[in-house]
Design an enzyme around this catalytic site. Structure first.
Site, mmCIF file in Angstrom:
data_model
loop_
_atom_site.group_PDB
_atom_site.id
_atom_site.type_symbol
_atom_site.label_atom_id
_atom_site.label_comp_id
_atom_site.label_asym_id
_atom_site.label_seq_id
_atom_site.Cartn_x
_atom_site.Cartn_y
_atom_site.Cartn_z
ATOM 1 N N ASP A 77 -9.490 0.203 -40.426
ATOM 2 C CA ASP A 77 -8.264 0.446 -39.641
ATOM 3 C C ASP A 77 -8.550 0.124 -38.169
ATOM 4 O O ASP A 77 -9.674 -0.214 -37.799
ATOM 5 C CB ASP A 77 -7.774 1.900 -39.842
ATOM 6 C CG ASP A 77 -8.761 2.935 -39.298
ATOM 7 O OD1 ASP A 77 -9.163 2.831 -38.123
ATOM 8 O OD2 ASP A 77 -9.136 3.867 -40.049
ATOM 9 N N HIS B 206 -17.474 -3.520 -41.461
ATOM 10 C CA HIS B 206 -16.908 -3.918 -42.751
ATOM 11 C C HIS B 206 -15.618 -4.710 -42.610
ATOM 12 O O HIS B 206 -14.833 -4.777 -43.550
ATOM 13 C CB HIS B 206 -16.698 -2.678 -43.629
ATOM 14 C CG HIS B 206 -17.998 -2.008 -44.008
ATOM 15 N ND1 HIS B 206 -18.078 -0.707 -44.424
ATOM 16 C CD2 HIS B 206 -19.263 -2.483 -44.018
ATOM 17 C CE1 HIS B 206 -19.357 -0.405 -44.671
ATOM 18 N NE2 HIS B 206 -20.084 -1.462 -44.424
HETATM 19 P P1 NAD Z 1 -17.683 7.576 -45.866
HETATM 20 O O1 NAD Z 1 -18.912 7.136 -46.550
HETATM 21 O O2 NAD Z 1 -17.597 7.365 -44.443
HETATM 22 O O3 NAD Z 1 -17.335 9.165 -46.418
HETATM 23 C C1 NAD Z 1 -16.340 10.008 -45.894
HETATM 24 C C2 NAD Z 1 -17.003 11.118 -45.082
HETATM 25 O O4 NAD Z 1 -16.024 11.700 -44.243
HETATM 26 C C3 NAD Z 1 -17.582 12.247 -45.951
HETATM 27 O O5 NAD Z 1 -18.896 12.526 -45.547
HETATM 28 C C4 NAD Z 1 -16.665 13.450 -45.643
HETATM 29 O O6 NAD Z 1 -17.344 14.683 -45.666
HETATM 30 C C5 NAD Z 1 -16.213 13.103 -44.242
HETATM 31 N N1 NAD Z 1 -14.956 13.740 -43.798
HETATM 32 C C6 NAD Z 1 -13.864 14.084 -44.515
HETATM 33 N N2 NAD Z 1 -12.903 14.608 -43.700
HETATM 34 C C7 NAD Z 1 -13.412 14.574 -42.439
HETATM 35 C C8 NAD Z 1 -12.903 14.957 -41.158
HETATM 36 N N3 NAD Z 1 -11.680 15.485 -40.990
HETATM 37 N N4 NAD Z 1 -13.711 14.783 -40.080
HETATM 38 C C9 NAD Z 1 -14.952 14.262 -40.213
HETATM 39 N N5 NAD Z 1 -15.463 13.879 -41.398
HETATM 40 C C10 NAD Z 1 -14.702 14.026 -42.500
HETATM 41 O O7 NAD Z 1 -16.552 6.760 -46.172
HETATM 42 P P2 NAD Z 1 -16.093 6.461 -47.579
HETATM 43 O O8 NAD Z 1 -14.859 7.291 -47.676
HETATM 44 O O9 NAD Z 1 -17.188 6.690 -48.536
HETATM 45 O O10 NAD Z 1 -15.780 4.911 -47.498
HETATM 46 C C11 NAD Z 1 -16.740 3.903 -47.736
HETATM 47 C C12 NAD Z 1 -16.145 2.576 -47.265
HETATM 48 O O11 NAD Z 1 -14.777 2.454 -47.672
HETATM 49 C C13 NAD Z 1 -16.118 2.520 -45.764
HETATM 50 O O12 NAD Z 1 -17.331 2.065 -45.308
HETATM 51 C C14 NAD Z 1 -14.916 1.617 -45.496
HETATM 52 O O13 NAD Z 1 -15.282 0.257 -45.513
HETATM 53 C C15 NAD Z 1 -13.972 1.914 -46.620
HETATM 54 N N6 NAD Z 1 -12.897 2.851 -46.210
HETATM 55 C C16 NAD Z 1 -12.299 2.691 -44.983
HETATM 56 C C17 NAD Z 1 -11.311 3.570 -44.587
HETATM 57 C C18 NAD Z 1 -10.679 3.377 -43.214
HETATM 58 O O14 NAD Z 1 -10.733 2.271 -42.678
HETATM 59 N N7 NAD Z 1 -10.081 4.418 -42.596
HETATM 60 C C19 NAD Z 1 -10.902 4.616 -45.429
HETATM 61 C C20 NAD Z 1 -11.528 4.732 -46.697
HETATM 62 C C21 NAD Z 1 -12.520 3.849 -47.061
#
Ligand code: NAD
Length: 229
Positions: A89, A104
């Protein structure tokens, strides 16, 4: 100015209403990553992959940056800040961060499926089958899919290695090579991690861990970061 390097993951955008991936039981908005975020998925069903990212783009356009994104932008008054994000995003930029490395890729860029140097902006939410690059091949999202190399990793490592302060926010640290960035930082610098679920990795004893959401966790440590700037 000291250099602050911040590694962010999907967690920093969670409070903006963009769901993380692993919090949803290994599904991404109901899809298995193999079906929508791999080169094989693109070969098999480009329409499904385009539609998946169109929905992600629509959602990102509707979202607003939250306090977590904003605090990182505000820290530019005290530090030379580099944000290395795994997110696709654009909420860091919209909050005002001026130096963001998208490890990414980005939802808001398209690229040629035959020449990765041909990159185009995506205006609006929709990419369609039949939209082609200058060489005539179908445009794909400029996203680093699972199993693909991460072209900006070297650049991110160079910034991490020079960091005076290092911060990790909202990532499970399970996606590599992004998660390995922690291991390139110098040993004697202050390192902080903010996540409601502190990841269980060998680097954690070297971090000050704050088990909190991105917005409240960053608000808590902002005075400390300003103090050591
Ligand atoms: P991630 O590996 O970054 O895991 C999510 C992390 O966020 C977890 O450790 C969780 O405990 C934490 N979390 C949840 N709510 C939170 C909050 N309010 N504040 C702080 N931390 C919080 O990401 P993923 O979900 O495993 O995604 C892996 C890949 O998927 C990313 O590298 C990305 O490329 C893609 N992805 C991107 C987005 C985006 O662009 N917003 C969203 C989902 C997935």
């Amino acid at each position: 100015m000291k250099k602050l390097v911040v590694l962010t993951g999907a967690g920093i955008s969670a409070e903006s209403g963009i769901p993380t991936f692993r919090d949803a039981g290994g599904l991404w908005e109901g899809y298995r990553v193999e079906d929508v975020a791999t080169p094989e998925a693109w070969q098999r069903n480009p329409a499904l992959v385009l539609d998946f990212y169109n929905q992600r783009r629509k959602r990102a356009l509707q979202a607003e940056p939250n306090q977590g994104h904003r605090i990182l932008a505000e820290l530019e008054a005290y530090y030379d800040v580099t944000v290395v994000t795994q997110n696709v995003d654009n909420l860091h930029e919209r909050a005002g961060s001026s130096h963001v490395i998208h490890l990414h890729g980005s939802l808001f860029e398209a690229r040629s499926s035959v020449d990765e140097s041909l990159i185009y902006p995506v205006n609006g939410w929709e990419m369609k089958l039949g939209e082609t690059c200058a060489k005539g091949s179908q445009l794909r999202p400029n996203i680093v899919w699972f199993g693909e190399p991460v072209p900006r990793m070297e650049e991110a490592i160079a910034y991490a290695a020079k960091a005076d302060v290092f911060l990790v926010v909202g990532t499970s640290l399970v996606v590599y090579p992004a998660a390995s960035l922690l291991y390139y930082t110098r040993h004697n610098i202050p390192r902080f991690l903010i996540d409601p679920n502190i990841p269980d990795t060998p680097a954690m004893p070297h971090f000050t861990c704050i088990a909190d959401k991105a917005s409240s966790g960053l608000a808590r440590i902002k005075p400390r970061l300003i103090e050591i700037a």
